[in-house]
Write a protein that holds these residues in place. Structure first.
Motif, PDB file in Angstrom:
ATOM      1  N   GLN A  26      -9.655   1.263   8.032  1.00 44.44           N
ATOM      2  CA  GLN A  26      -9.376  -0.105   7.596  1.00 44.44           C
ATOM      3  C   GLN A  26      -9.636  -0.248   6.099  1.00 44.44           C
ATOM      4  OE1 GLN A  26      -7.964  -2.399   9.184  1.00 44.44           O
ATOM      5  NE2 GLN A  26      -8.267  -4.122   7.807  1.00 44.44           N
ATOM      6  N   THR A  27     -10.738   0.363   5.627  1.00 42.37           N
ATOM      7  CA  THR A  27     -11.013   0.333   4.192  1.00 42.37           C
ATOM      8  C   THR A  27      -9.858   0.959   3.432  1.00 42.37           C
ATOM      9  OG1 THR A  27     -13.281   0.746   4.840  1.00 42.37           O
ATOM     10  CG2 THR A  27     -12.795   0.815   2.497  1.00 42.37           C
ATOM     11  N   GLU A  28      -9.326   2.046   3.979  1.00 41.77           N
ATOM     12  CA  GLU A  28      -8.212   2.692   3.296  1.00 41.77           C
ATOM     13  C   GLU A  28      -7.022   1.740   3.200  1.00 41.77           C
ATOM     14  OE1 GLU A  28      -6.455   6.275   5.040  1.00 41.77           O
ATOM     15  OE2 GLU A  28      -5.943   6.774   2.977  1.00 41.77           O
ATOM     16  N   HIS A  29      -6.718   1.046   4.308  1.00 36.44           N
ATOM     17  CA  HIS A  29      -5.610   0.086   4.276  1.00 36.44           C
ATOM     18  C   HIS A  29      -5.805  -0.917   3.147  1.00 36.44           C
ATOM     19  CE1 HIS A  29      -3.237   1.233   7.572  1.00 36.44           C
ATOM     20  NE2 HIS A  29      -4.024   0.845   8.553  1.00 36.44           N
ATOM     21  N   LYS A  30      -7.007  -1.492   3.089  1.00 33.98           N
ATOM     22  CA  LYS A  30      -7.227  -2.577   2.139  1.00 33.98           C
ATOM     23  C   LYS A  30      -7.322  -2.055   0.710  1.00 33.98           C
ATOM     24  CE  LYS A  30      -7.478  -6.370   3.290  1.00 33.98           C
ATOM     25  NZ  LYS A  30      -6.339  -7.279   3.565  1.00 33.98           N
ATOM     26  N   VAL A  31      -8.109  -0.993   0.523  1.00 32.59           N
ATOM     27  CA  VAL A  31      -8.308  -0.469  -0.837  1.00 32.59           C
ATOM     28  C   VAL A  31      -6.983   0.035  -1.392  1.00 32.59           C
ATOM     29  CG1 VAL A  31      -9.359   1.411  -2.133  1.00 32.59           C
ATOM     30  CG2 VAL A  31     -10.739   0.076  -0.574  1.00 32.59           C
ATOM     31  N   MET A  32      -6.257   0.771  -0.558  1.00 32.09           N
ATOM     32  CA  MET A  32      -4.980   1.304  -1.007  1.00 32.09           C
ATOM     33  C   MET A  32      -4.042   0.156  -1.357  1.00 32.09           C
ATOM     34  SD  MET A  32      -3.268   4.375   0.966  1.00 32.09           S
ATOM     35  CE  MET A  32      -1.534   4.450   1.010  1.00 32.09           C
ATOM     36  N   GLY A  33      -4.050  -0.881  -0.533  1.00 33.81           N
ATOM     37  CA  GLY A  33      -3.205  -2.028  -0.809  1.00 33.81           C
ATOM     38  C   GLY A  33      -3.517  -2.624  -2.169  1.00 33.81           C
ATOM     39  N   HIS A  34      -4.783  -2.903  -2.398  1.00 30.99           N
ATOM     40  CA  HIS A  34      -5.132  -3.565  -3.654  1.00 30.99           C
ATOM     41  C   HIS A  34      -4.924  -2.660  -4.854  1.00 30.99           C
ATOM     42  CE1 HIS A  34      -6.516  -7.474  -2.321  1.00 30.99           C
ATOM     43  NE2 HIS A  34      -6.976  -6.866  -1.229  1.00 30.99           N
ATOM     44  N   MET A  35      -5.130  -1.362  -4.668  1.00 31.36           N
ATOM     45  CA  MET A  35      -4.900  -0.453  -5.801  1.00 31.36           C
ATOM     46  C   MET A  35      -3.421  -0.377  -6.154  1.00 31.36           C
ATOM     47  SD  MET A  35      -7.445   2.743  -5.388  1.00 31.36           S
ATOM     48  CE  MET A  35      -9.141   2.602  -5.932  1.00 31.36           C
ATOM     49  N   GLN A  36      -2.562  -0.729  -5.193  1.00 26.12           N
ATOM     50  CA  GLN A  36      -1.129  -0.741  -5.474  1.00 26.12           C
ATOM     51  C   GLN A  36      -0.631  -2.155  -5.672  1.00 26.12           C
ATOM     52  OE1 GLN A  36       0.121   1.301  -1.970  1.00 26.12           O
ATOM     53  NE2 GLN A  36      -0.111   3.317  -2.887  1.00 26.12           N
TER      54      GLN A  36
ATOM     55  N   LEU B  12      -6.689  13.166 -15.582  1.00 24.53           N
ATOM     56  CA  LEU B  12      -7.124  12.837 -14.219  1.00 24.53           C
ATOM     57  C   LEU B  12      -7.950  11.550 -14.227  1.00 24.53           C
ATOM     58  CD1 LEU B  12      -8.193  16.356 -12.897  1.00 24.53           C
ATOM     59  CD2 LEU B  12      -6.065  15.153 -12.523  1.00 24.53           C
ATOM     60  N   ALA B  13      -8.850  11.456 -15.199  1.00 26.14           N
ATOM     61  CA  ALA B  13      -9.699  10.271 -15.281  1.00 26.14           C
ATOM     62  C   ALA B  13      -8.858   9.039 -15.575  1.00 26.14           C
ATOM     63  CB  ALA B  13     -10.752  10.456 -16.367  1.00 26.14           C
ATOM     64  N   LYS B  14      -7.837   9.215 -16.412  1.00 25.65           N
ATOM     65  CA  LYS B  14      -6.998   8.077 -16.757  1.00 25.65           C
ATOM     66  C   LYS B  14      -6.290   7.549 -15.502  1.00 25.65           C
ATOM     67  CE  LYS B  14      -4.819   8.371 -20.866  1.00 25.65           C
ATOM     68  NZ  LYS B  14      -3.721   8.924 -21.664  1.00 25.65           N
ATOM     69  N   GLY B  15      -5.811   8.495 -14.673  1.00 20.45           N
ATOM     70  CA  GLY B  15      -5.153   8.080 -13.436  1.00 20.45           C
ATOM     71  C   GLY B  15      -6.085   7.264 -12.558  1.00 20.45           C
ATOM     72  N   LEU B  16      -7.309   7.723 -12.430  1.00 19.46           N
ATOM     73  CA  LEU B  16      -8.279   7.000 -11.607  1.00 19.46           C
ATOM     74  C   LEU B  16      -8.541   5.611 -12.176  1.00 19.46           C
ATOM     75  CD1 LEU B  16     -10.856   9.794 -10.790  1.00 19.46           C
ATOM     76  CD2 LEU B  16      -9.231   8.756  -9.253  1.00 19.46           C
ATOM     77  N   ALA B  17      -8.626   5.542 -13.520  1.00 24.32           N
ATOM     78  CA  ALA B  17      -8.918   4.258 -14.155  1.00 24.32           C
ATOM     79  C   ALA B  17      -7.801   3.257 -13.871  1.00 24.32           C
ATOM     80  CB  ALA B  17      -9.093   4.449 -15.660  1.00 24.32           C
ATOM     81  N   VAL B  18      -6.563   3.731 -13.907  1.00 19.93           N
ATOM     82  CA  VAL B  18      -5.434   2.819 -13.690  1.00 19.93           C
ATOM     83  C   VAL B  18      -5.524   2.176 -12.311  1.00 19.93           C
ATOM     84  CG1 VAL B  18      -2.950   2.723 -13.308  1.00 19.93           C
ATOM     85  CG2 VAL B  18      -3.853   3.921 -15.290  1.00 19.93           C
ATOM     86  N   THR B  19      -5.741   3.014 -11.288  1.00 19.89           N
ATOM     87  CA  THR B  19      -5.774   2.464  -9.929  1.00 19.89           C
ATOM     88  C   THR B  19      -6.975   1.542  -9.748  1.00 19.89           C
ATOM     89  OG1 THR B  19      -6.750   4.574  -9.337  1.00 19.89           O
ATOM     90  CG2 THR B  19      -4.477   4.202  -8.707  1.00 19.89           C
ATOM     91  N   LEU B  20      -8.109   1.900 -10.367  1.00 25.40           N
ATOM     92  CA  LEU B  20      -9.299   1.068 -10.209  1.00 25.40           C
ATOM     93  C   LEU B  20      -9.076  -0.290 -10.866  1.00 25.40           C
ATOM     94  CD1 LEU B  20     -12.049   1.416  -8.917  1.00 25.40           C
ATOM     95  CD2 LEU B  20     -12.977   1.804 -11.178  1.00 25.40           C
ATOM     96  N   ARG B  21      -8.426  -0.275 -12.031  1.00 21.96           N
ATOM     97  CA  ARG B  21      -8.165  -1.534 -12.724  1.00 21.96           C
ATOM     98  C   ARG B  21      -7.219  -2.398 -11.902  1.00 21.96           C
ATOM     99  NH1 ARG B  21      -5.574  -0.070 -17.338  1.00 21.96           N
ATOM    100  NH2 ARG B  21      -7.109   1.567 -17.688  1.00 21.96           N
ATOM    101  N   THR B  22      -6.214  -1.757 -11.320  1.00 19.61           N
ATOM    102  CA  THR B  22      -5.271  -2.532 -10.509  1.00 19.61           C
ATOM    103  C   THR B  22      -5.985  -3.186  -9.339  1.00 19.61           C
ATOM    104  OG1 THR B  22      -3.680  -0.823 -11.038  1.00 19.61           O
ATOM    105  CG2 THR B  22      -3.029  -2.433  -9.390  1.00 19.61           C
ATOM    106  N   MET B  23      -6.965  -2.494  -8.784  1.00 22.27           N
ATOM    107  CA  MET B  23      -7.637  -3.015  -7.612  1.00 22.27           C
ATOM    108  C   MET B  23      -8.372  -4.321  -7.933  1.00 22.27           C
ATOM    109  SD  MET B  23     -10.254  -1.143  -5.029  1.00 22.27           S
ATOM    110  CE  MET B  23     -11.707  -1.382  -6.019  1.00 22.27           C
ATOM    111  N   THR B  24      -8.911  -4.414  -9.162  1.00 28.39           N
ATOM    112  CA  THR B  24      -9.683  -5.601  -9.492  1.00 28.39           C
ATOM    113  C   THR B  24      -8.792  -6.780  -9.856  1.00 28.39           C
ATOM    114  OG1 THR B  24      -9.825  -4.818 -11.757  1.00 28.39           O
ATOM    115  CG2 THR B  24     -11.641  -4.260 -10.301  1.00 28.39           C
TER     116      THR B  24
END
Lengths: 319, 202, 125, 193
Positions: A26-36, B12-24
């Motif tokens: 479930q975490t994967e669903h949500k985290v992946m969603g928000h990261m995209q 690699l770190a830049k890729g991780l940063a992009v996804t983390l920023r998008t999440m917030t």
């Protein structure tokens, strides 16, 4: 151990095995969603779609069980169980907290865990062969090739921790653990975690199930509950890998007030690593087969050997 | 990678940063069934038929690349209005249907219609469970006419549309004729008086 | 560890194995009660992106792939020895000598890896 | 399998009798029967991949036997190397070359009777040797720890260091041999092209 205690432990292991992978999923669903920049599931269960995987499970249980006409029926049906059960057996040896807070402390701990985890891959091979499908067979071949490349760095990195602690028992290793093992075993930790990811066929190492090339690899022909069991095996695998990395390299239950809330530390660190697994999946593209082999043989194995040398020298020097 | 970065693994770190920023950040998902989407202007949702304008010229059906427009009609005799004139015939539309399972939304029918009988409507919620039901008859197509938005306003200093110019010219002409007729009827004195102030103006 | 502890440990492991098998069996019995069963020729056909399957599952693969398998088995056998060694090498009476012994052992295999690398076995072709 | 039974039998009054076996001994015999049965299936089945899978059962059963004999370390080596590596290698090789589903007629060898004879003779020899060597030995499972990694390591690095080092040379030779075998003569020319 009384019979009651044995029962309690068995039930707890089963509970962990059934609940924690769902939480990770479930975490994967949500985290992946928000990261995209999506939101992920939102309907099932009301609050942020928390019951999505439960709903999925109910759906899977009601689906028809299709075995292709050309398949080897017995092997085809047996494969999901072979893939799933080893991960459950492994859970019993992983300590959750200090003292007796472990399914059962096993003397050959690390070795036991690695050996049993290696059996799970037979499930994928059986599934791939028995499906009588070109994509499945290719998936099985890639699974086997990947296992052979990444099992070794995993073994070597685990051996490094065993050297540091002077014991194979997981509880014993945690008993010996000191904070400065973190930098000392850092390379080993990275190697172990990376190799573990590859063994679980998680992105960026998901060549065996590369959906854009071979549909879903060895699991292409599976439907319903059998398919669900393969998925459960994948998430249980994430749980086992993260918990094992936590215990071997991150100090398991060690942390402030570990006497009272040691189990919380284990769960927290495991959860953090599971988040990293999901994070990597979202961030990186799939590695090509030649890159996979190159990374293992010319990258991880030399690194792991270097870590072994470092561990040996430091250990003898400080003894 | 075109350029090697300074530190190995910086990419690699830049890729991780992009996804983390998008999440917030807030997600861009639209809650569609609850919240209707804001469609861009001139969205091509479905083709609506303004039945009254259709003359059954069949141009749309003939130009349609995948032949998804079905038209049936019959001729009807209109009796002559004046005695001695000939009776006229006119086409009456019996069936006008578009099979949206075939339609590829190219809009050629809308373009070729010489009488402005076909329009793009932004309506898009006409999914069905059966492919047969995607063939929509003229009553549905007519009903979609109500969802067709008014044509977008012209640019500020654009030329007036030809239709308006023609209509105004016709209206002016009519008004002049009426005025003339009125003046002729009211007598010569009134007409002189009205002509007098016009001398001062060019 | 006493014999009693040893056997009860692996007894528990065996029980977990049984519980796991029981879980799978229970899941499939429940599945049997819930699922429909309506096989058809098309449904049971091997999936190949919607077209009828051609030939059988096997496809020709270069045998060079197999060298990785050999490498793995040989190195795995090597890695096994690290574990008993890891538990004793720092104990009194072993120390640096045992460390060197293991380095010699690993060194031989590292030479093998180097040889494989120089021969181009480790580069994908 | 018969080593322990023979030991229990021949040790006479030294240890507990074989007429009142312990739970571990009963389990040992039962698993032994499973191992024997699956081993027979490995050589008699007409489906080649099934043979490999029955081999997994055989090897897993052997691992369980080791566990019952308190040889903990060897048991998990058995699982890790034989099931995790050798069987995977076998399956991999089968799938790479040809592994049809269903019975294949060519699996029935004409020389199966001589093969049976040779296998029987080898088994009899081994059995005789083992019984002869250990006929008076009684393994007291009460004092466990003999099979742990620590004990194995101690004896390996105190007593058997030289064979251990020679083993690395053997492994190196196997590695180089595998590489040379897998590269046919025209290979280098292929690579250069």
């Amino acid at each position: 151990m009384t019979l009651f205690e044995v029962l309690v432990r068995l039930v707890l292991v089963l509970l962990c095995f059934l609940v924690l992978p769902l939480v990770i999923g479930q975490t994967e669903h949500k985290v992946m969603g928000h990261m995209q920049a999506r939101v992920g599931p939102i309907y099932a269960g009301g609050f942020h779609g928390w019951a999505q995987l439960v709903a999925d499970g109910v759906k899977f249980a009601q689906k028809e069980d299709v075995v292709p006409a050309g398949a080897d029926r017995r092997v085809f049906r047996l494969a999901p169980a072979v893939a799933l059960i080893p991960y459950m057996v492994v859970l019993i040896a992983i300590p959750l907290g200090p003292g007796d807070l472990v399914g059962r402390s096993i003397d050959a701990g690390v070795f036991f865990v690695l050996a049993v985890m290696g059996v799970g891959v037979l499930g994928s091979l059986m599934a791939g062969w028995a499906s009588a499908n070109k994509f499945s067979l290719l998936g099985a071949l890639r699974t086997a090739a990947q296992l052979m490349a990444y099992e070794l760095p995993m073994l070597l990195a685990a051996a490094s921790v065993a050297m540091a602690a002077g014991t194979l028992s997981l509880t014993g290793i945690l008993g010996e653990w000191q904070w400065w093992w973190l930098p000392w075993q850092a390379v080993g930790a990275v190697v172990f975690f990376t190799a573990g990811l590859a063994e679980l066929q998680r992105p960026p190492f998901d060549m065996p199930v590369a959906d854009s090339e071979i549909i879903f690899g060895a699991y292409t022909e599976y439907t319903g509950l059998r398919f669900a069991l393969f998925l459960l095996a994948e998430y249980a695998g994430i749980l086992v890998l993260c918990a094992l990395t936590t215990v071997l390299f991150l100090g398991g239950w060690h942390g402030p007030w570990s006497g009272d809330v040691g189990w919380l530390w284990t769960l927290l660190k495991t959860g953090l690593l599971a988040f990293v697994v999901i994070w990597l999946r979202v961030s990186y593209p799939r590695l090509r087969e030649d890159q996979l082999q190159k990374l293992a043989w010319t990258g991880l194995i030399p690194l792991a050997l270097g870590q072994l040398v470092l561990t040996g020298i430091v250990r003898v020097a400080t003894a | 990678m075109t350029r090697m970065s300074k530190f190995p693994g910086a990419g690699l770190a830049k890729g991780l940063a992009v996804t983390l920023r998008t999440m917030t950040k807030r997600s861009v998902t639209q809650g569609y069934p609850e919240v209707l989407p804001e469609l861009p202007p001139r969205s091509r949702g479905v083709i609506a038929l303004f039945e009254e304008n259709c003359t059954v010229c069949m141009l749309c059906a003939r130009e349609c690349p995948d032949w998804c427009i079905y038209i049936d009609s019959h001729k009807e005799v209109v009796p002559a209005k004046e005695p001695g004139a000939r009776d006229r015939t006119r086409n009456v539309l019996d069936r006008f249907a578009i099979d949206f399972a075939l339609c590829m939304y190219c809009g050629i029918c809308v373009e070729v219609c010489p009488f402005d009988a076909l329009f793009w409507s932004p309506e898009f919620e006409y999914a069905t469970e059966d492919i047969q039901q995607l063939t929509h008859e003229k009553d549905t197509l007519r009903a979609w006419m109500w969802t067709v938005p008014a044509p977008p306003a012209l640019d500020e200093r654009a030329e007036e549309p030809k239709e308006l110019t023609m209509a105004r010219r016709a209206a002016d002409k009519l008004a002049k004729e009426q005025a003339q007729a009125a003046s002729e009827a009211s007598g010569a004195s009134a007409s002189e008086a009205s002509e007098a102030p016009e001398d001062g103006t060019p | 560890m006493t014999a009693h502890g040893y056997f009860s440990t692996y007894g528990l492991v065996g029980l977990v194995l049984l519980v796991g098998a029981g879980f799978v069996a229970a899941a499939f019995s429940a599945n049997r009660l819930l699922r429909p069963d309506a096989p058809s020729v098309e449904k049971l056909m091997t999936y190949e992106c919607g077209v009828d399957p051609v030939g059988e599952g096997w496809a020709q693969t270069h045998i060079r792939y197999y060298i990785y398998a050999y490498l793995y088995v040989i190195f795995a056998v090597d890695a096994i020895y690290l574990f008993p060694w890891a538990t004793v090498f720092a104990d009194p009476g072993f120390g640096a000598t045992t460390l060197v012994e293991m380095f010699v052992f690993v060194g031989f295999l590292a030479v093998g890896l180097l040889y494989a690398w120089r021969k181009g076995v480790l580069t994908w072709t | 399998m018969s080593a322990l039974a023979a030991a229990a039998d021949l040790s006479g009054s030294g240890g507990p009798g074989f007429l009142s076996p312990t739970g571990a001994e009963v389990a040992f015999v039962l698993i032994g029967l499973v191992v024997l049965g699956s081993a027979l299936l490995v050589v008699t089945t007409k489906q080649i991949v099934h043979a490999a899978l029955w081999l997994v059962v055989t090897l897993g059963g052997l691992a369980a036997e080791y566990l019952l004999l308190t040889a903990e370390f060897i048991a998990w080596v058995q699982v890790l190397i034989y099931i995790g590596a050798v069987v995977v290698l076998l399956l991999f090789g089968l799938m790479l070359t040809r592994a049809p589903i269903g019975r294949s007629a060519e699996l029935d060898s004409a020389s199966k009777w001589p093969a049976l004879l040779v296998a029987g003779a080898a088994a009899a020899t081994l059995l005789t040797v083992v019984v002869d060597a250990f006929h008076a030995a009684y393994l007291d499972l009460g004092e466990t720890g003999d099979g742990s990694a620590r004990v194995t390591g101690e004896s390996l690095f105190r007593v058997w260091v030289l064979p251990f080092e020679v083993l690395s040379v053997l492994l190196l030779a196997a590695l180089i041999g595998a590489i040379i075998l897998s590269r046919s003569r025209g290979d280098d020319a292929d690579r250069r092209r």
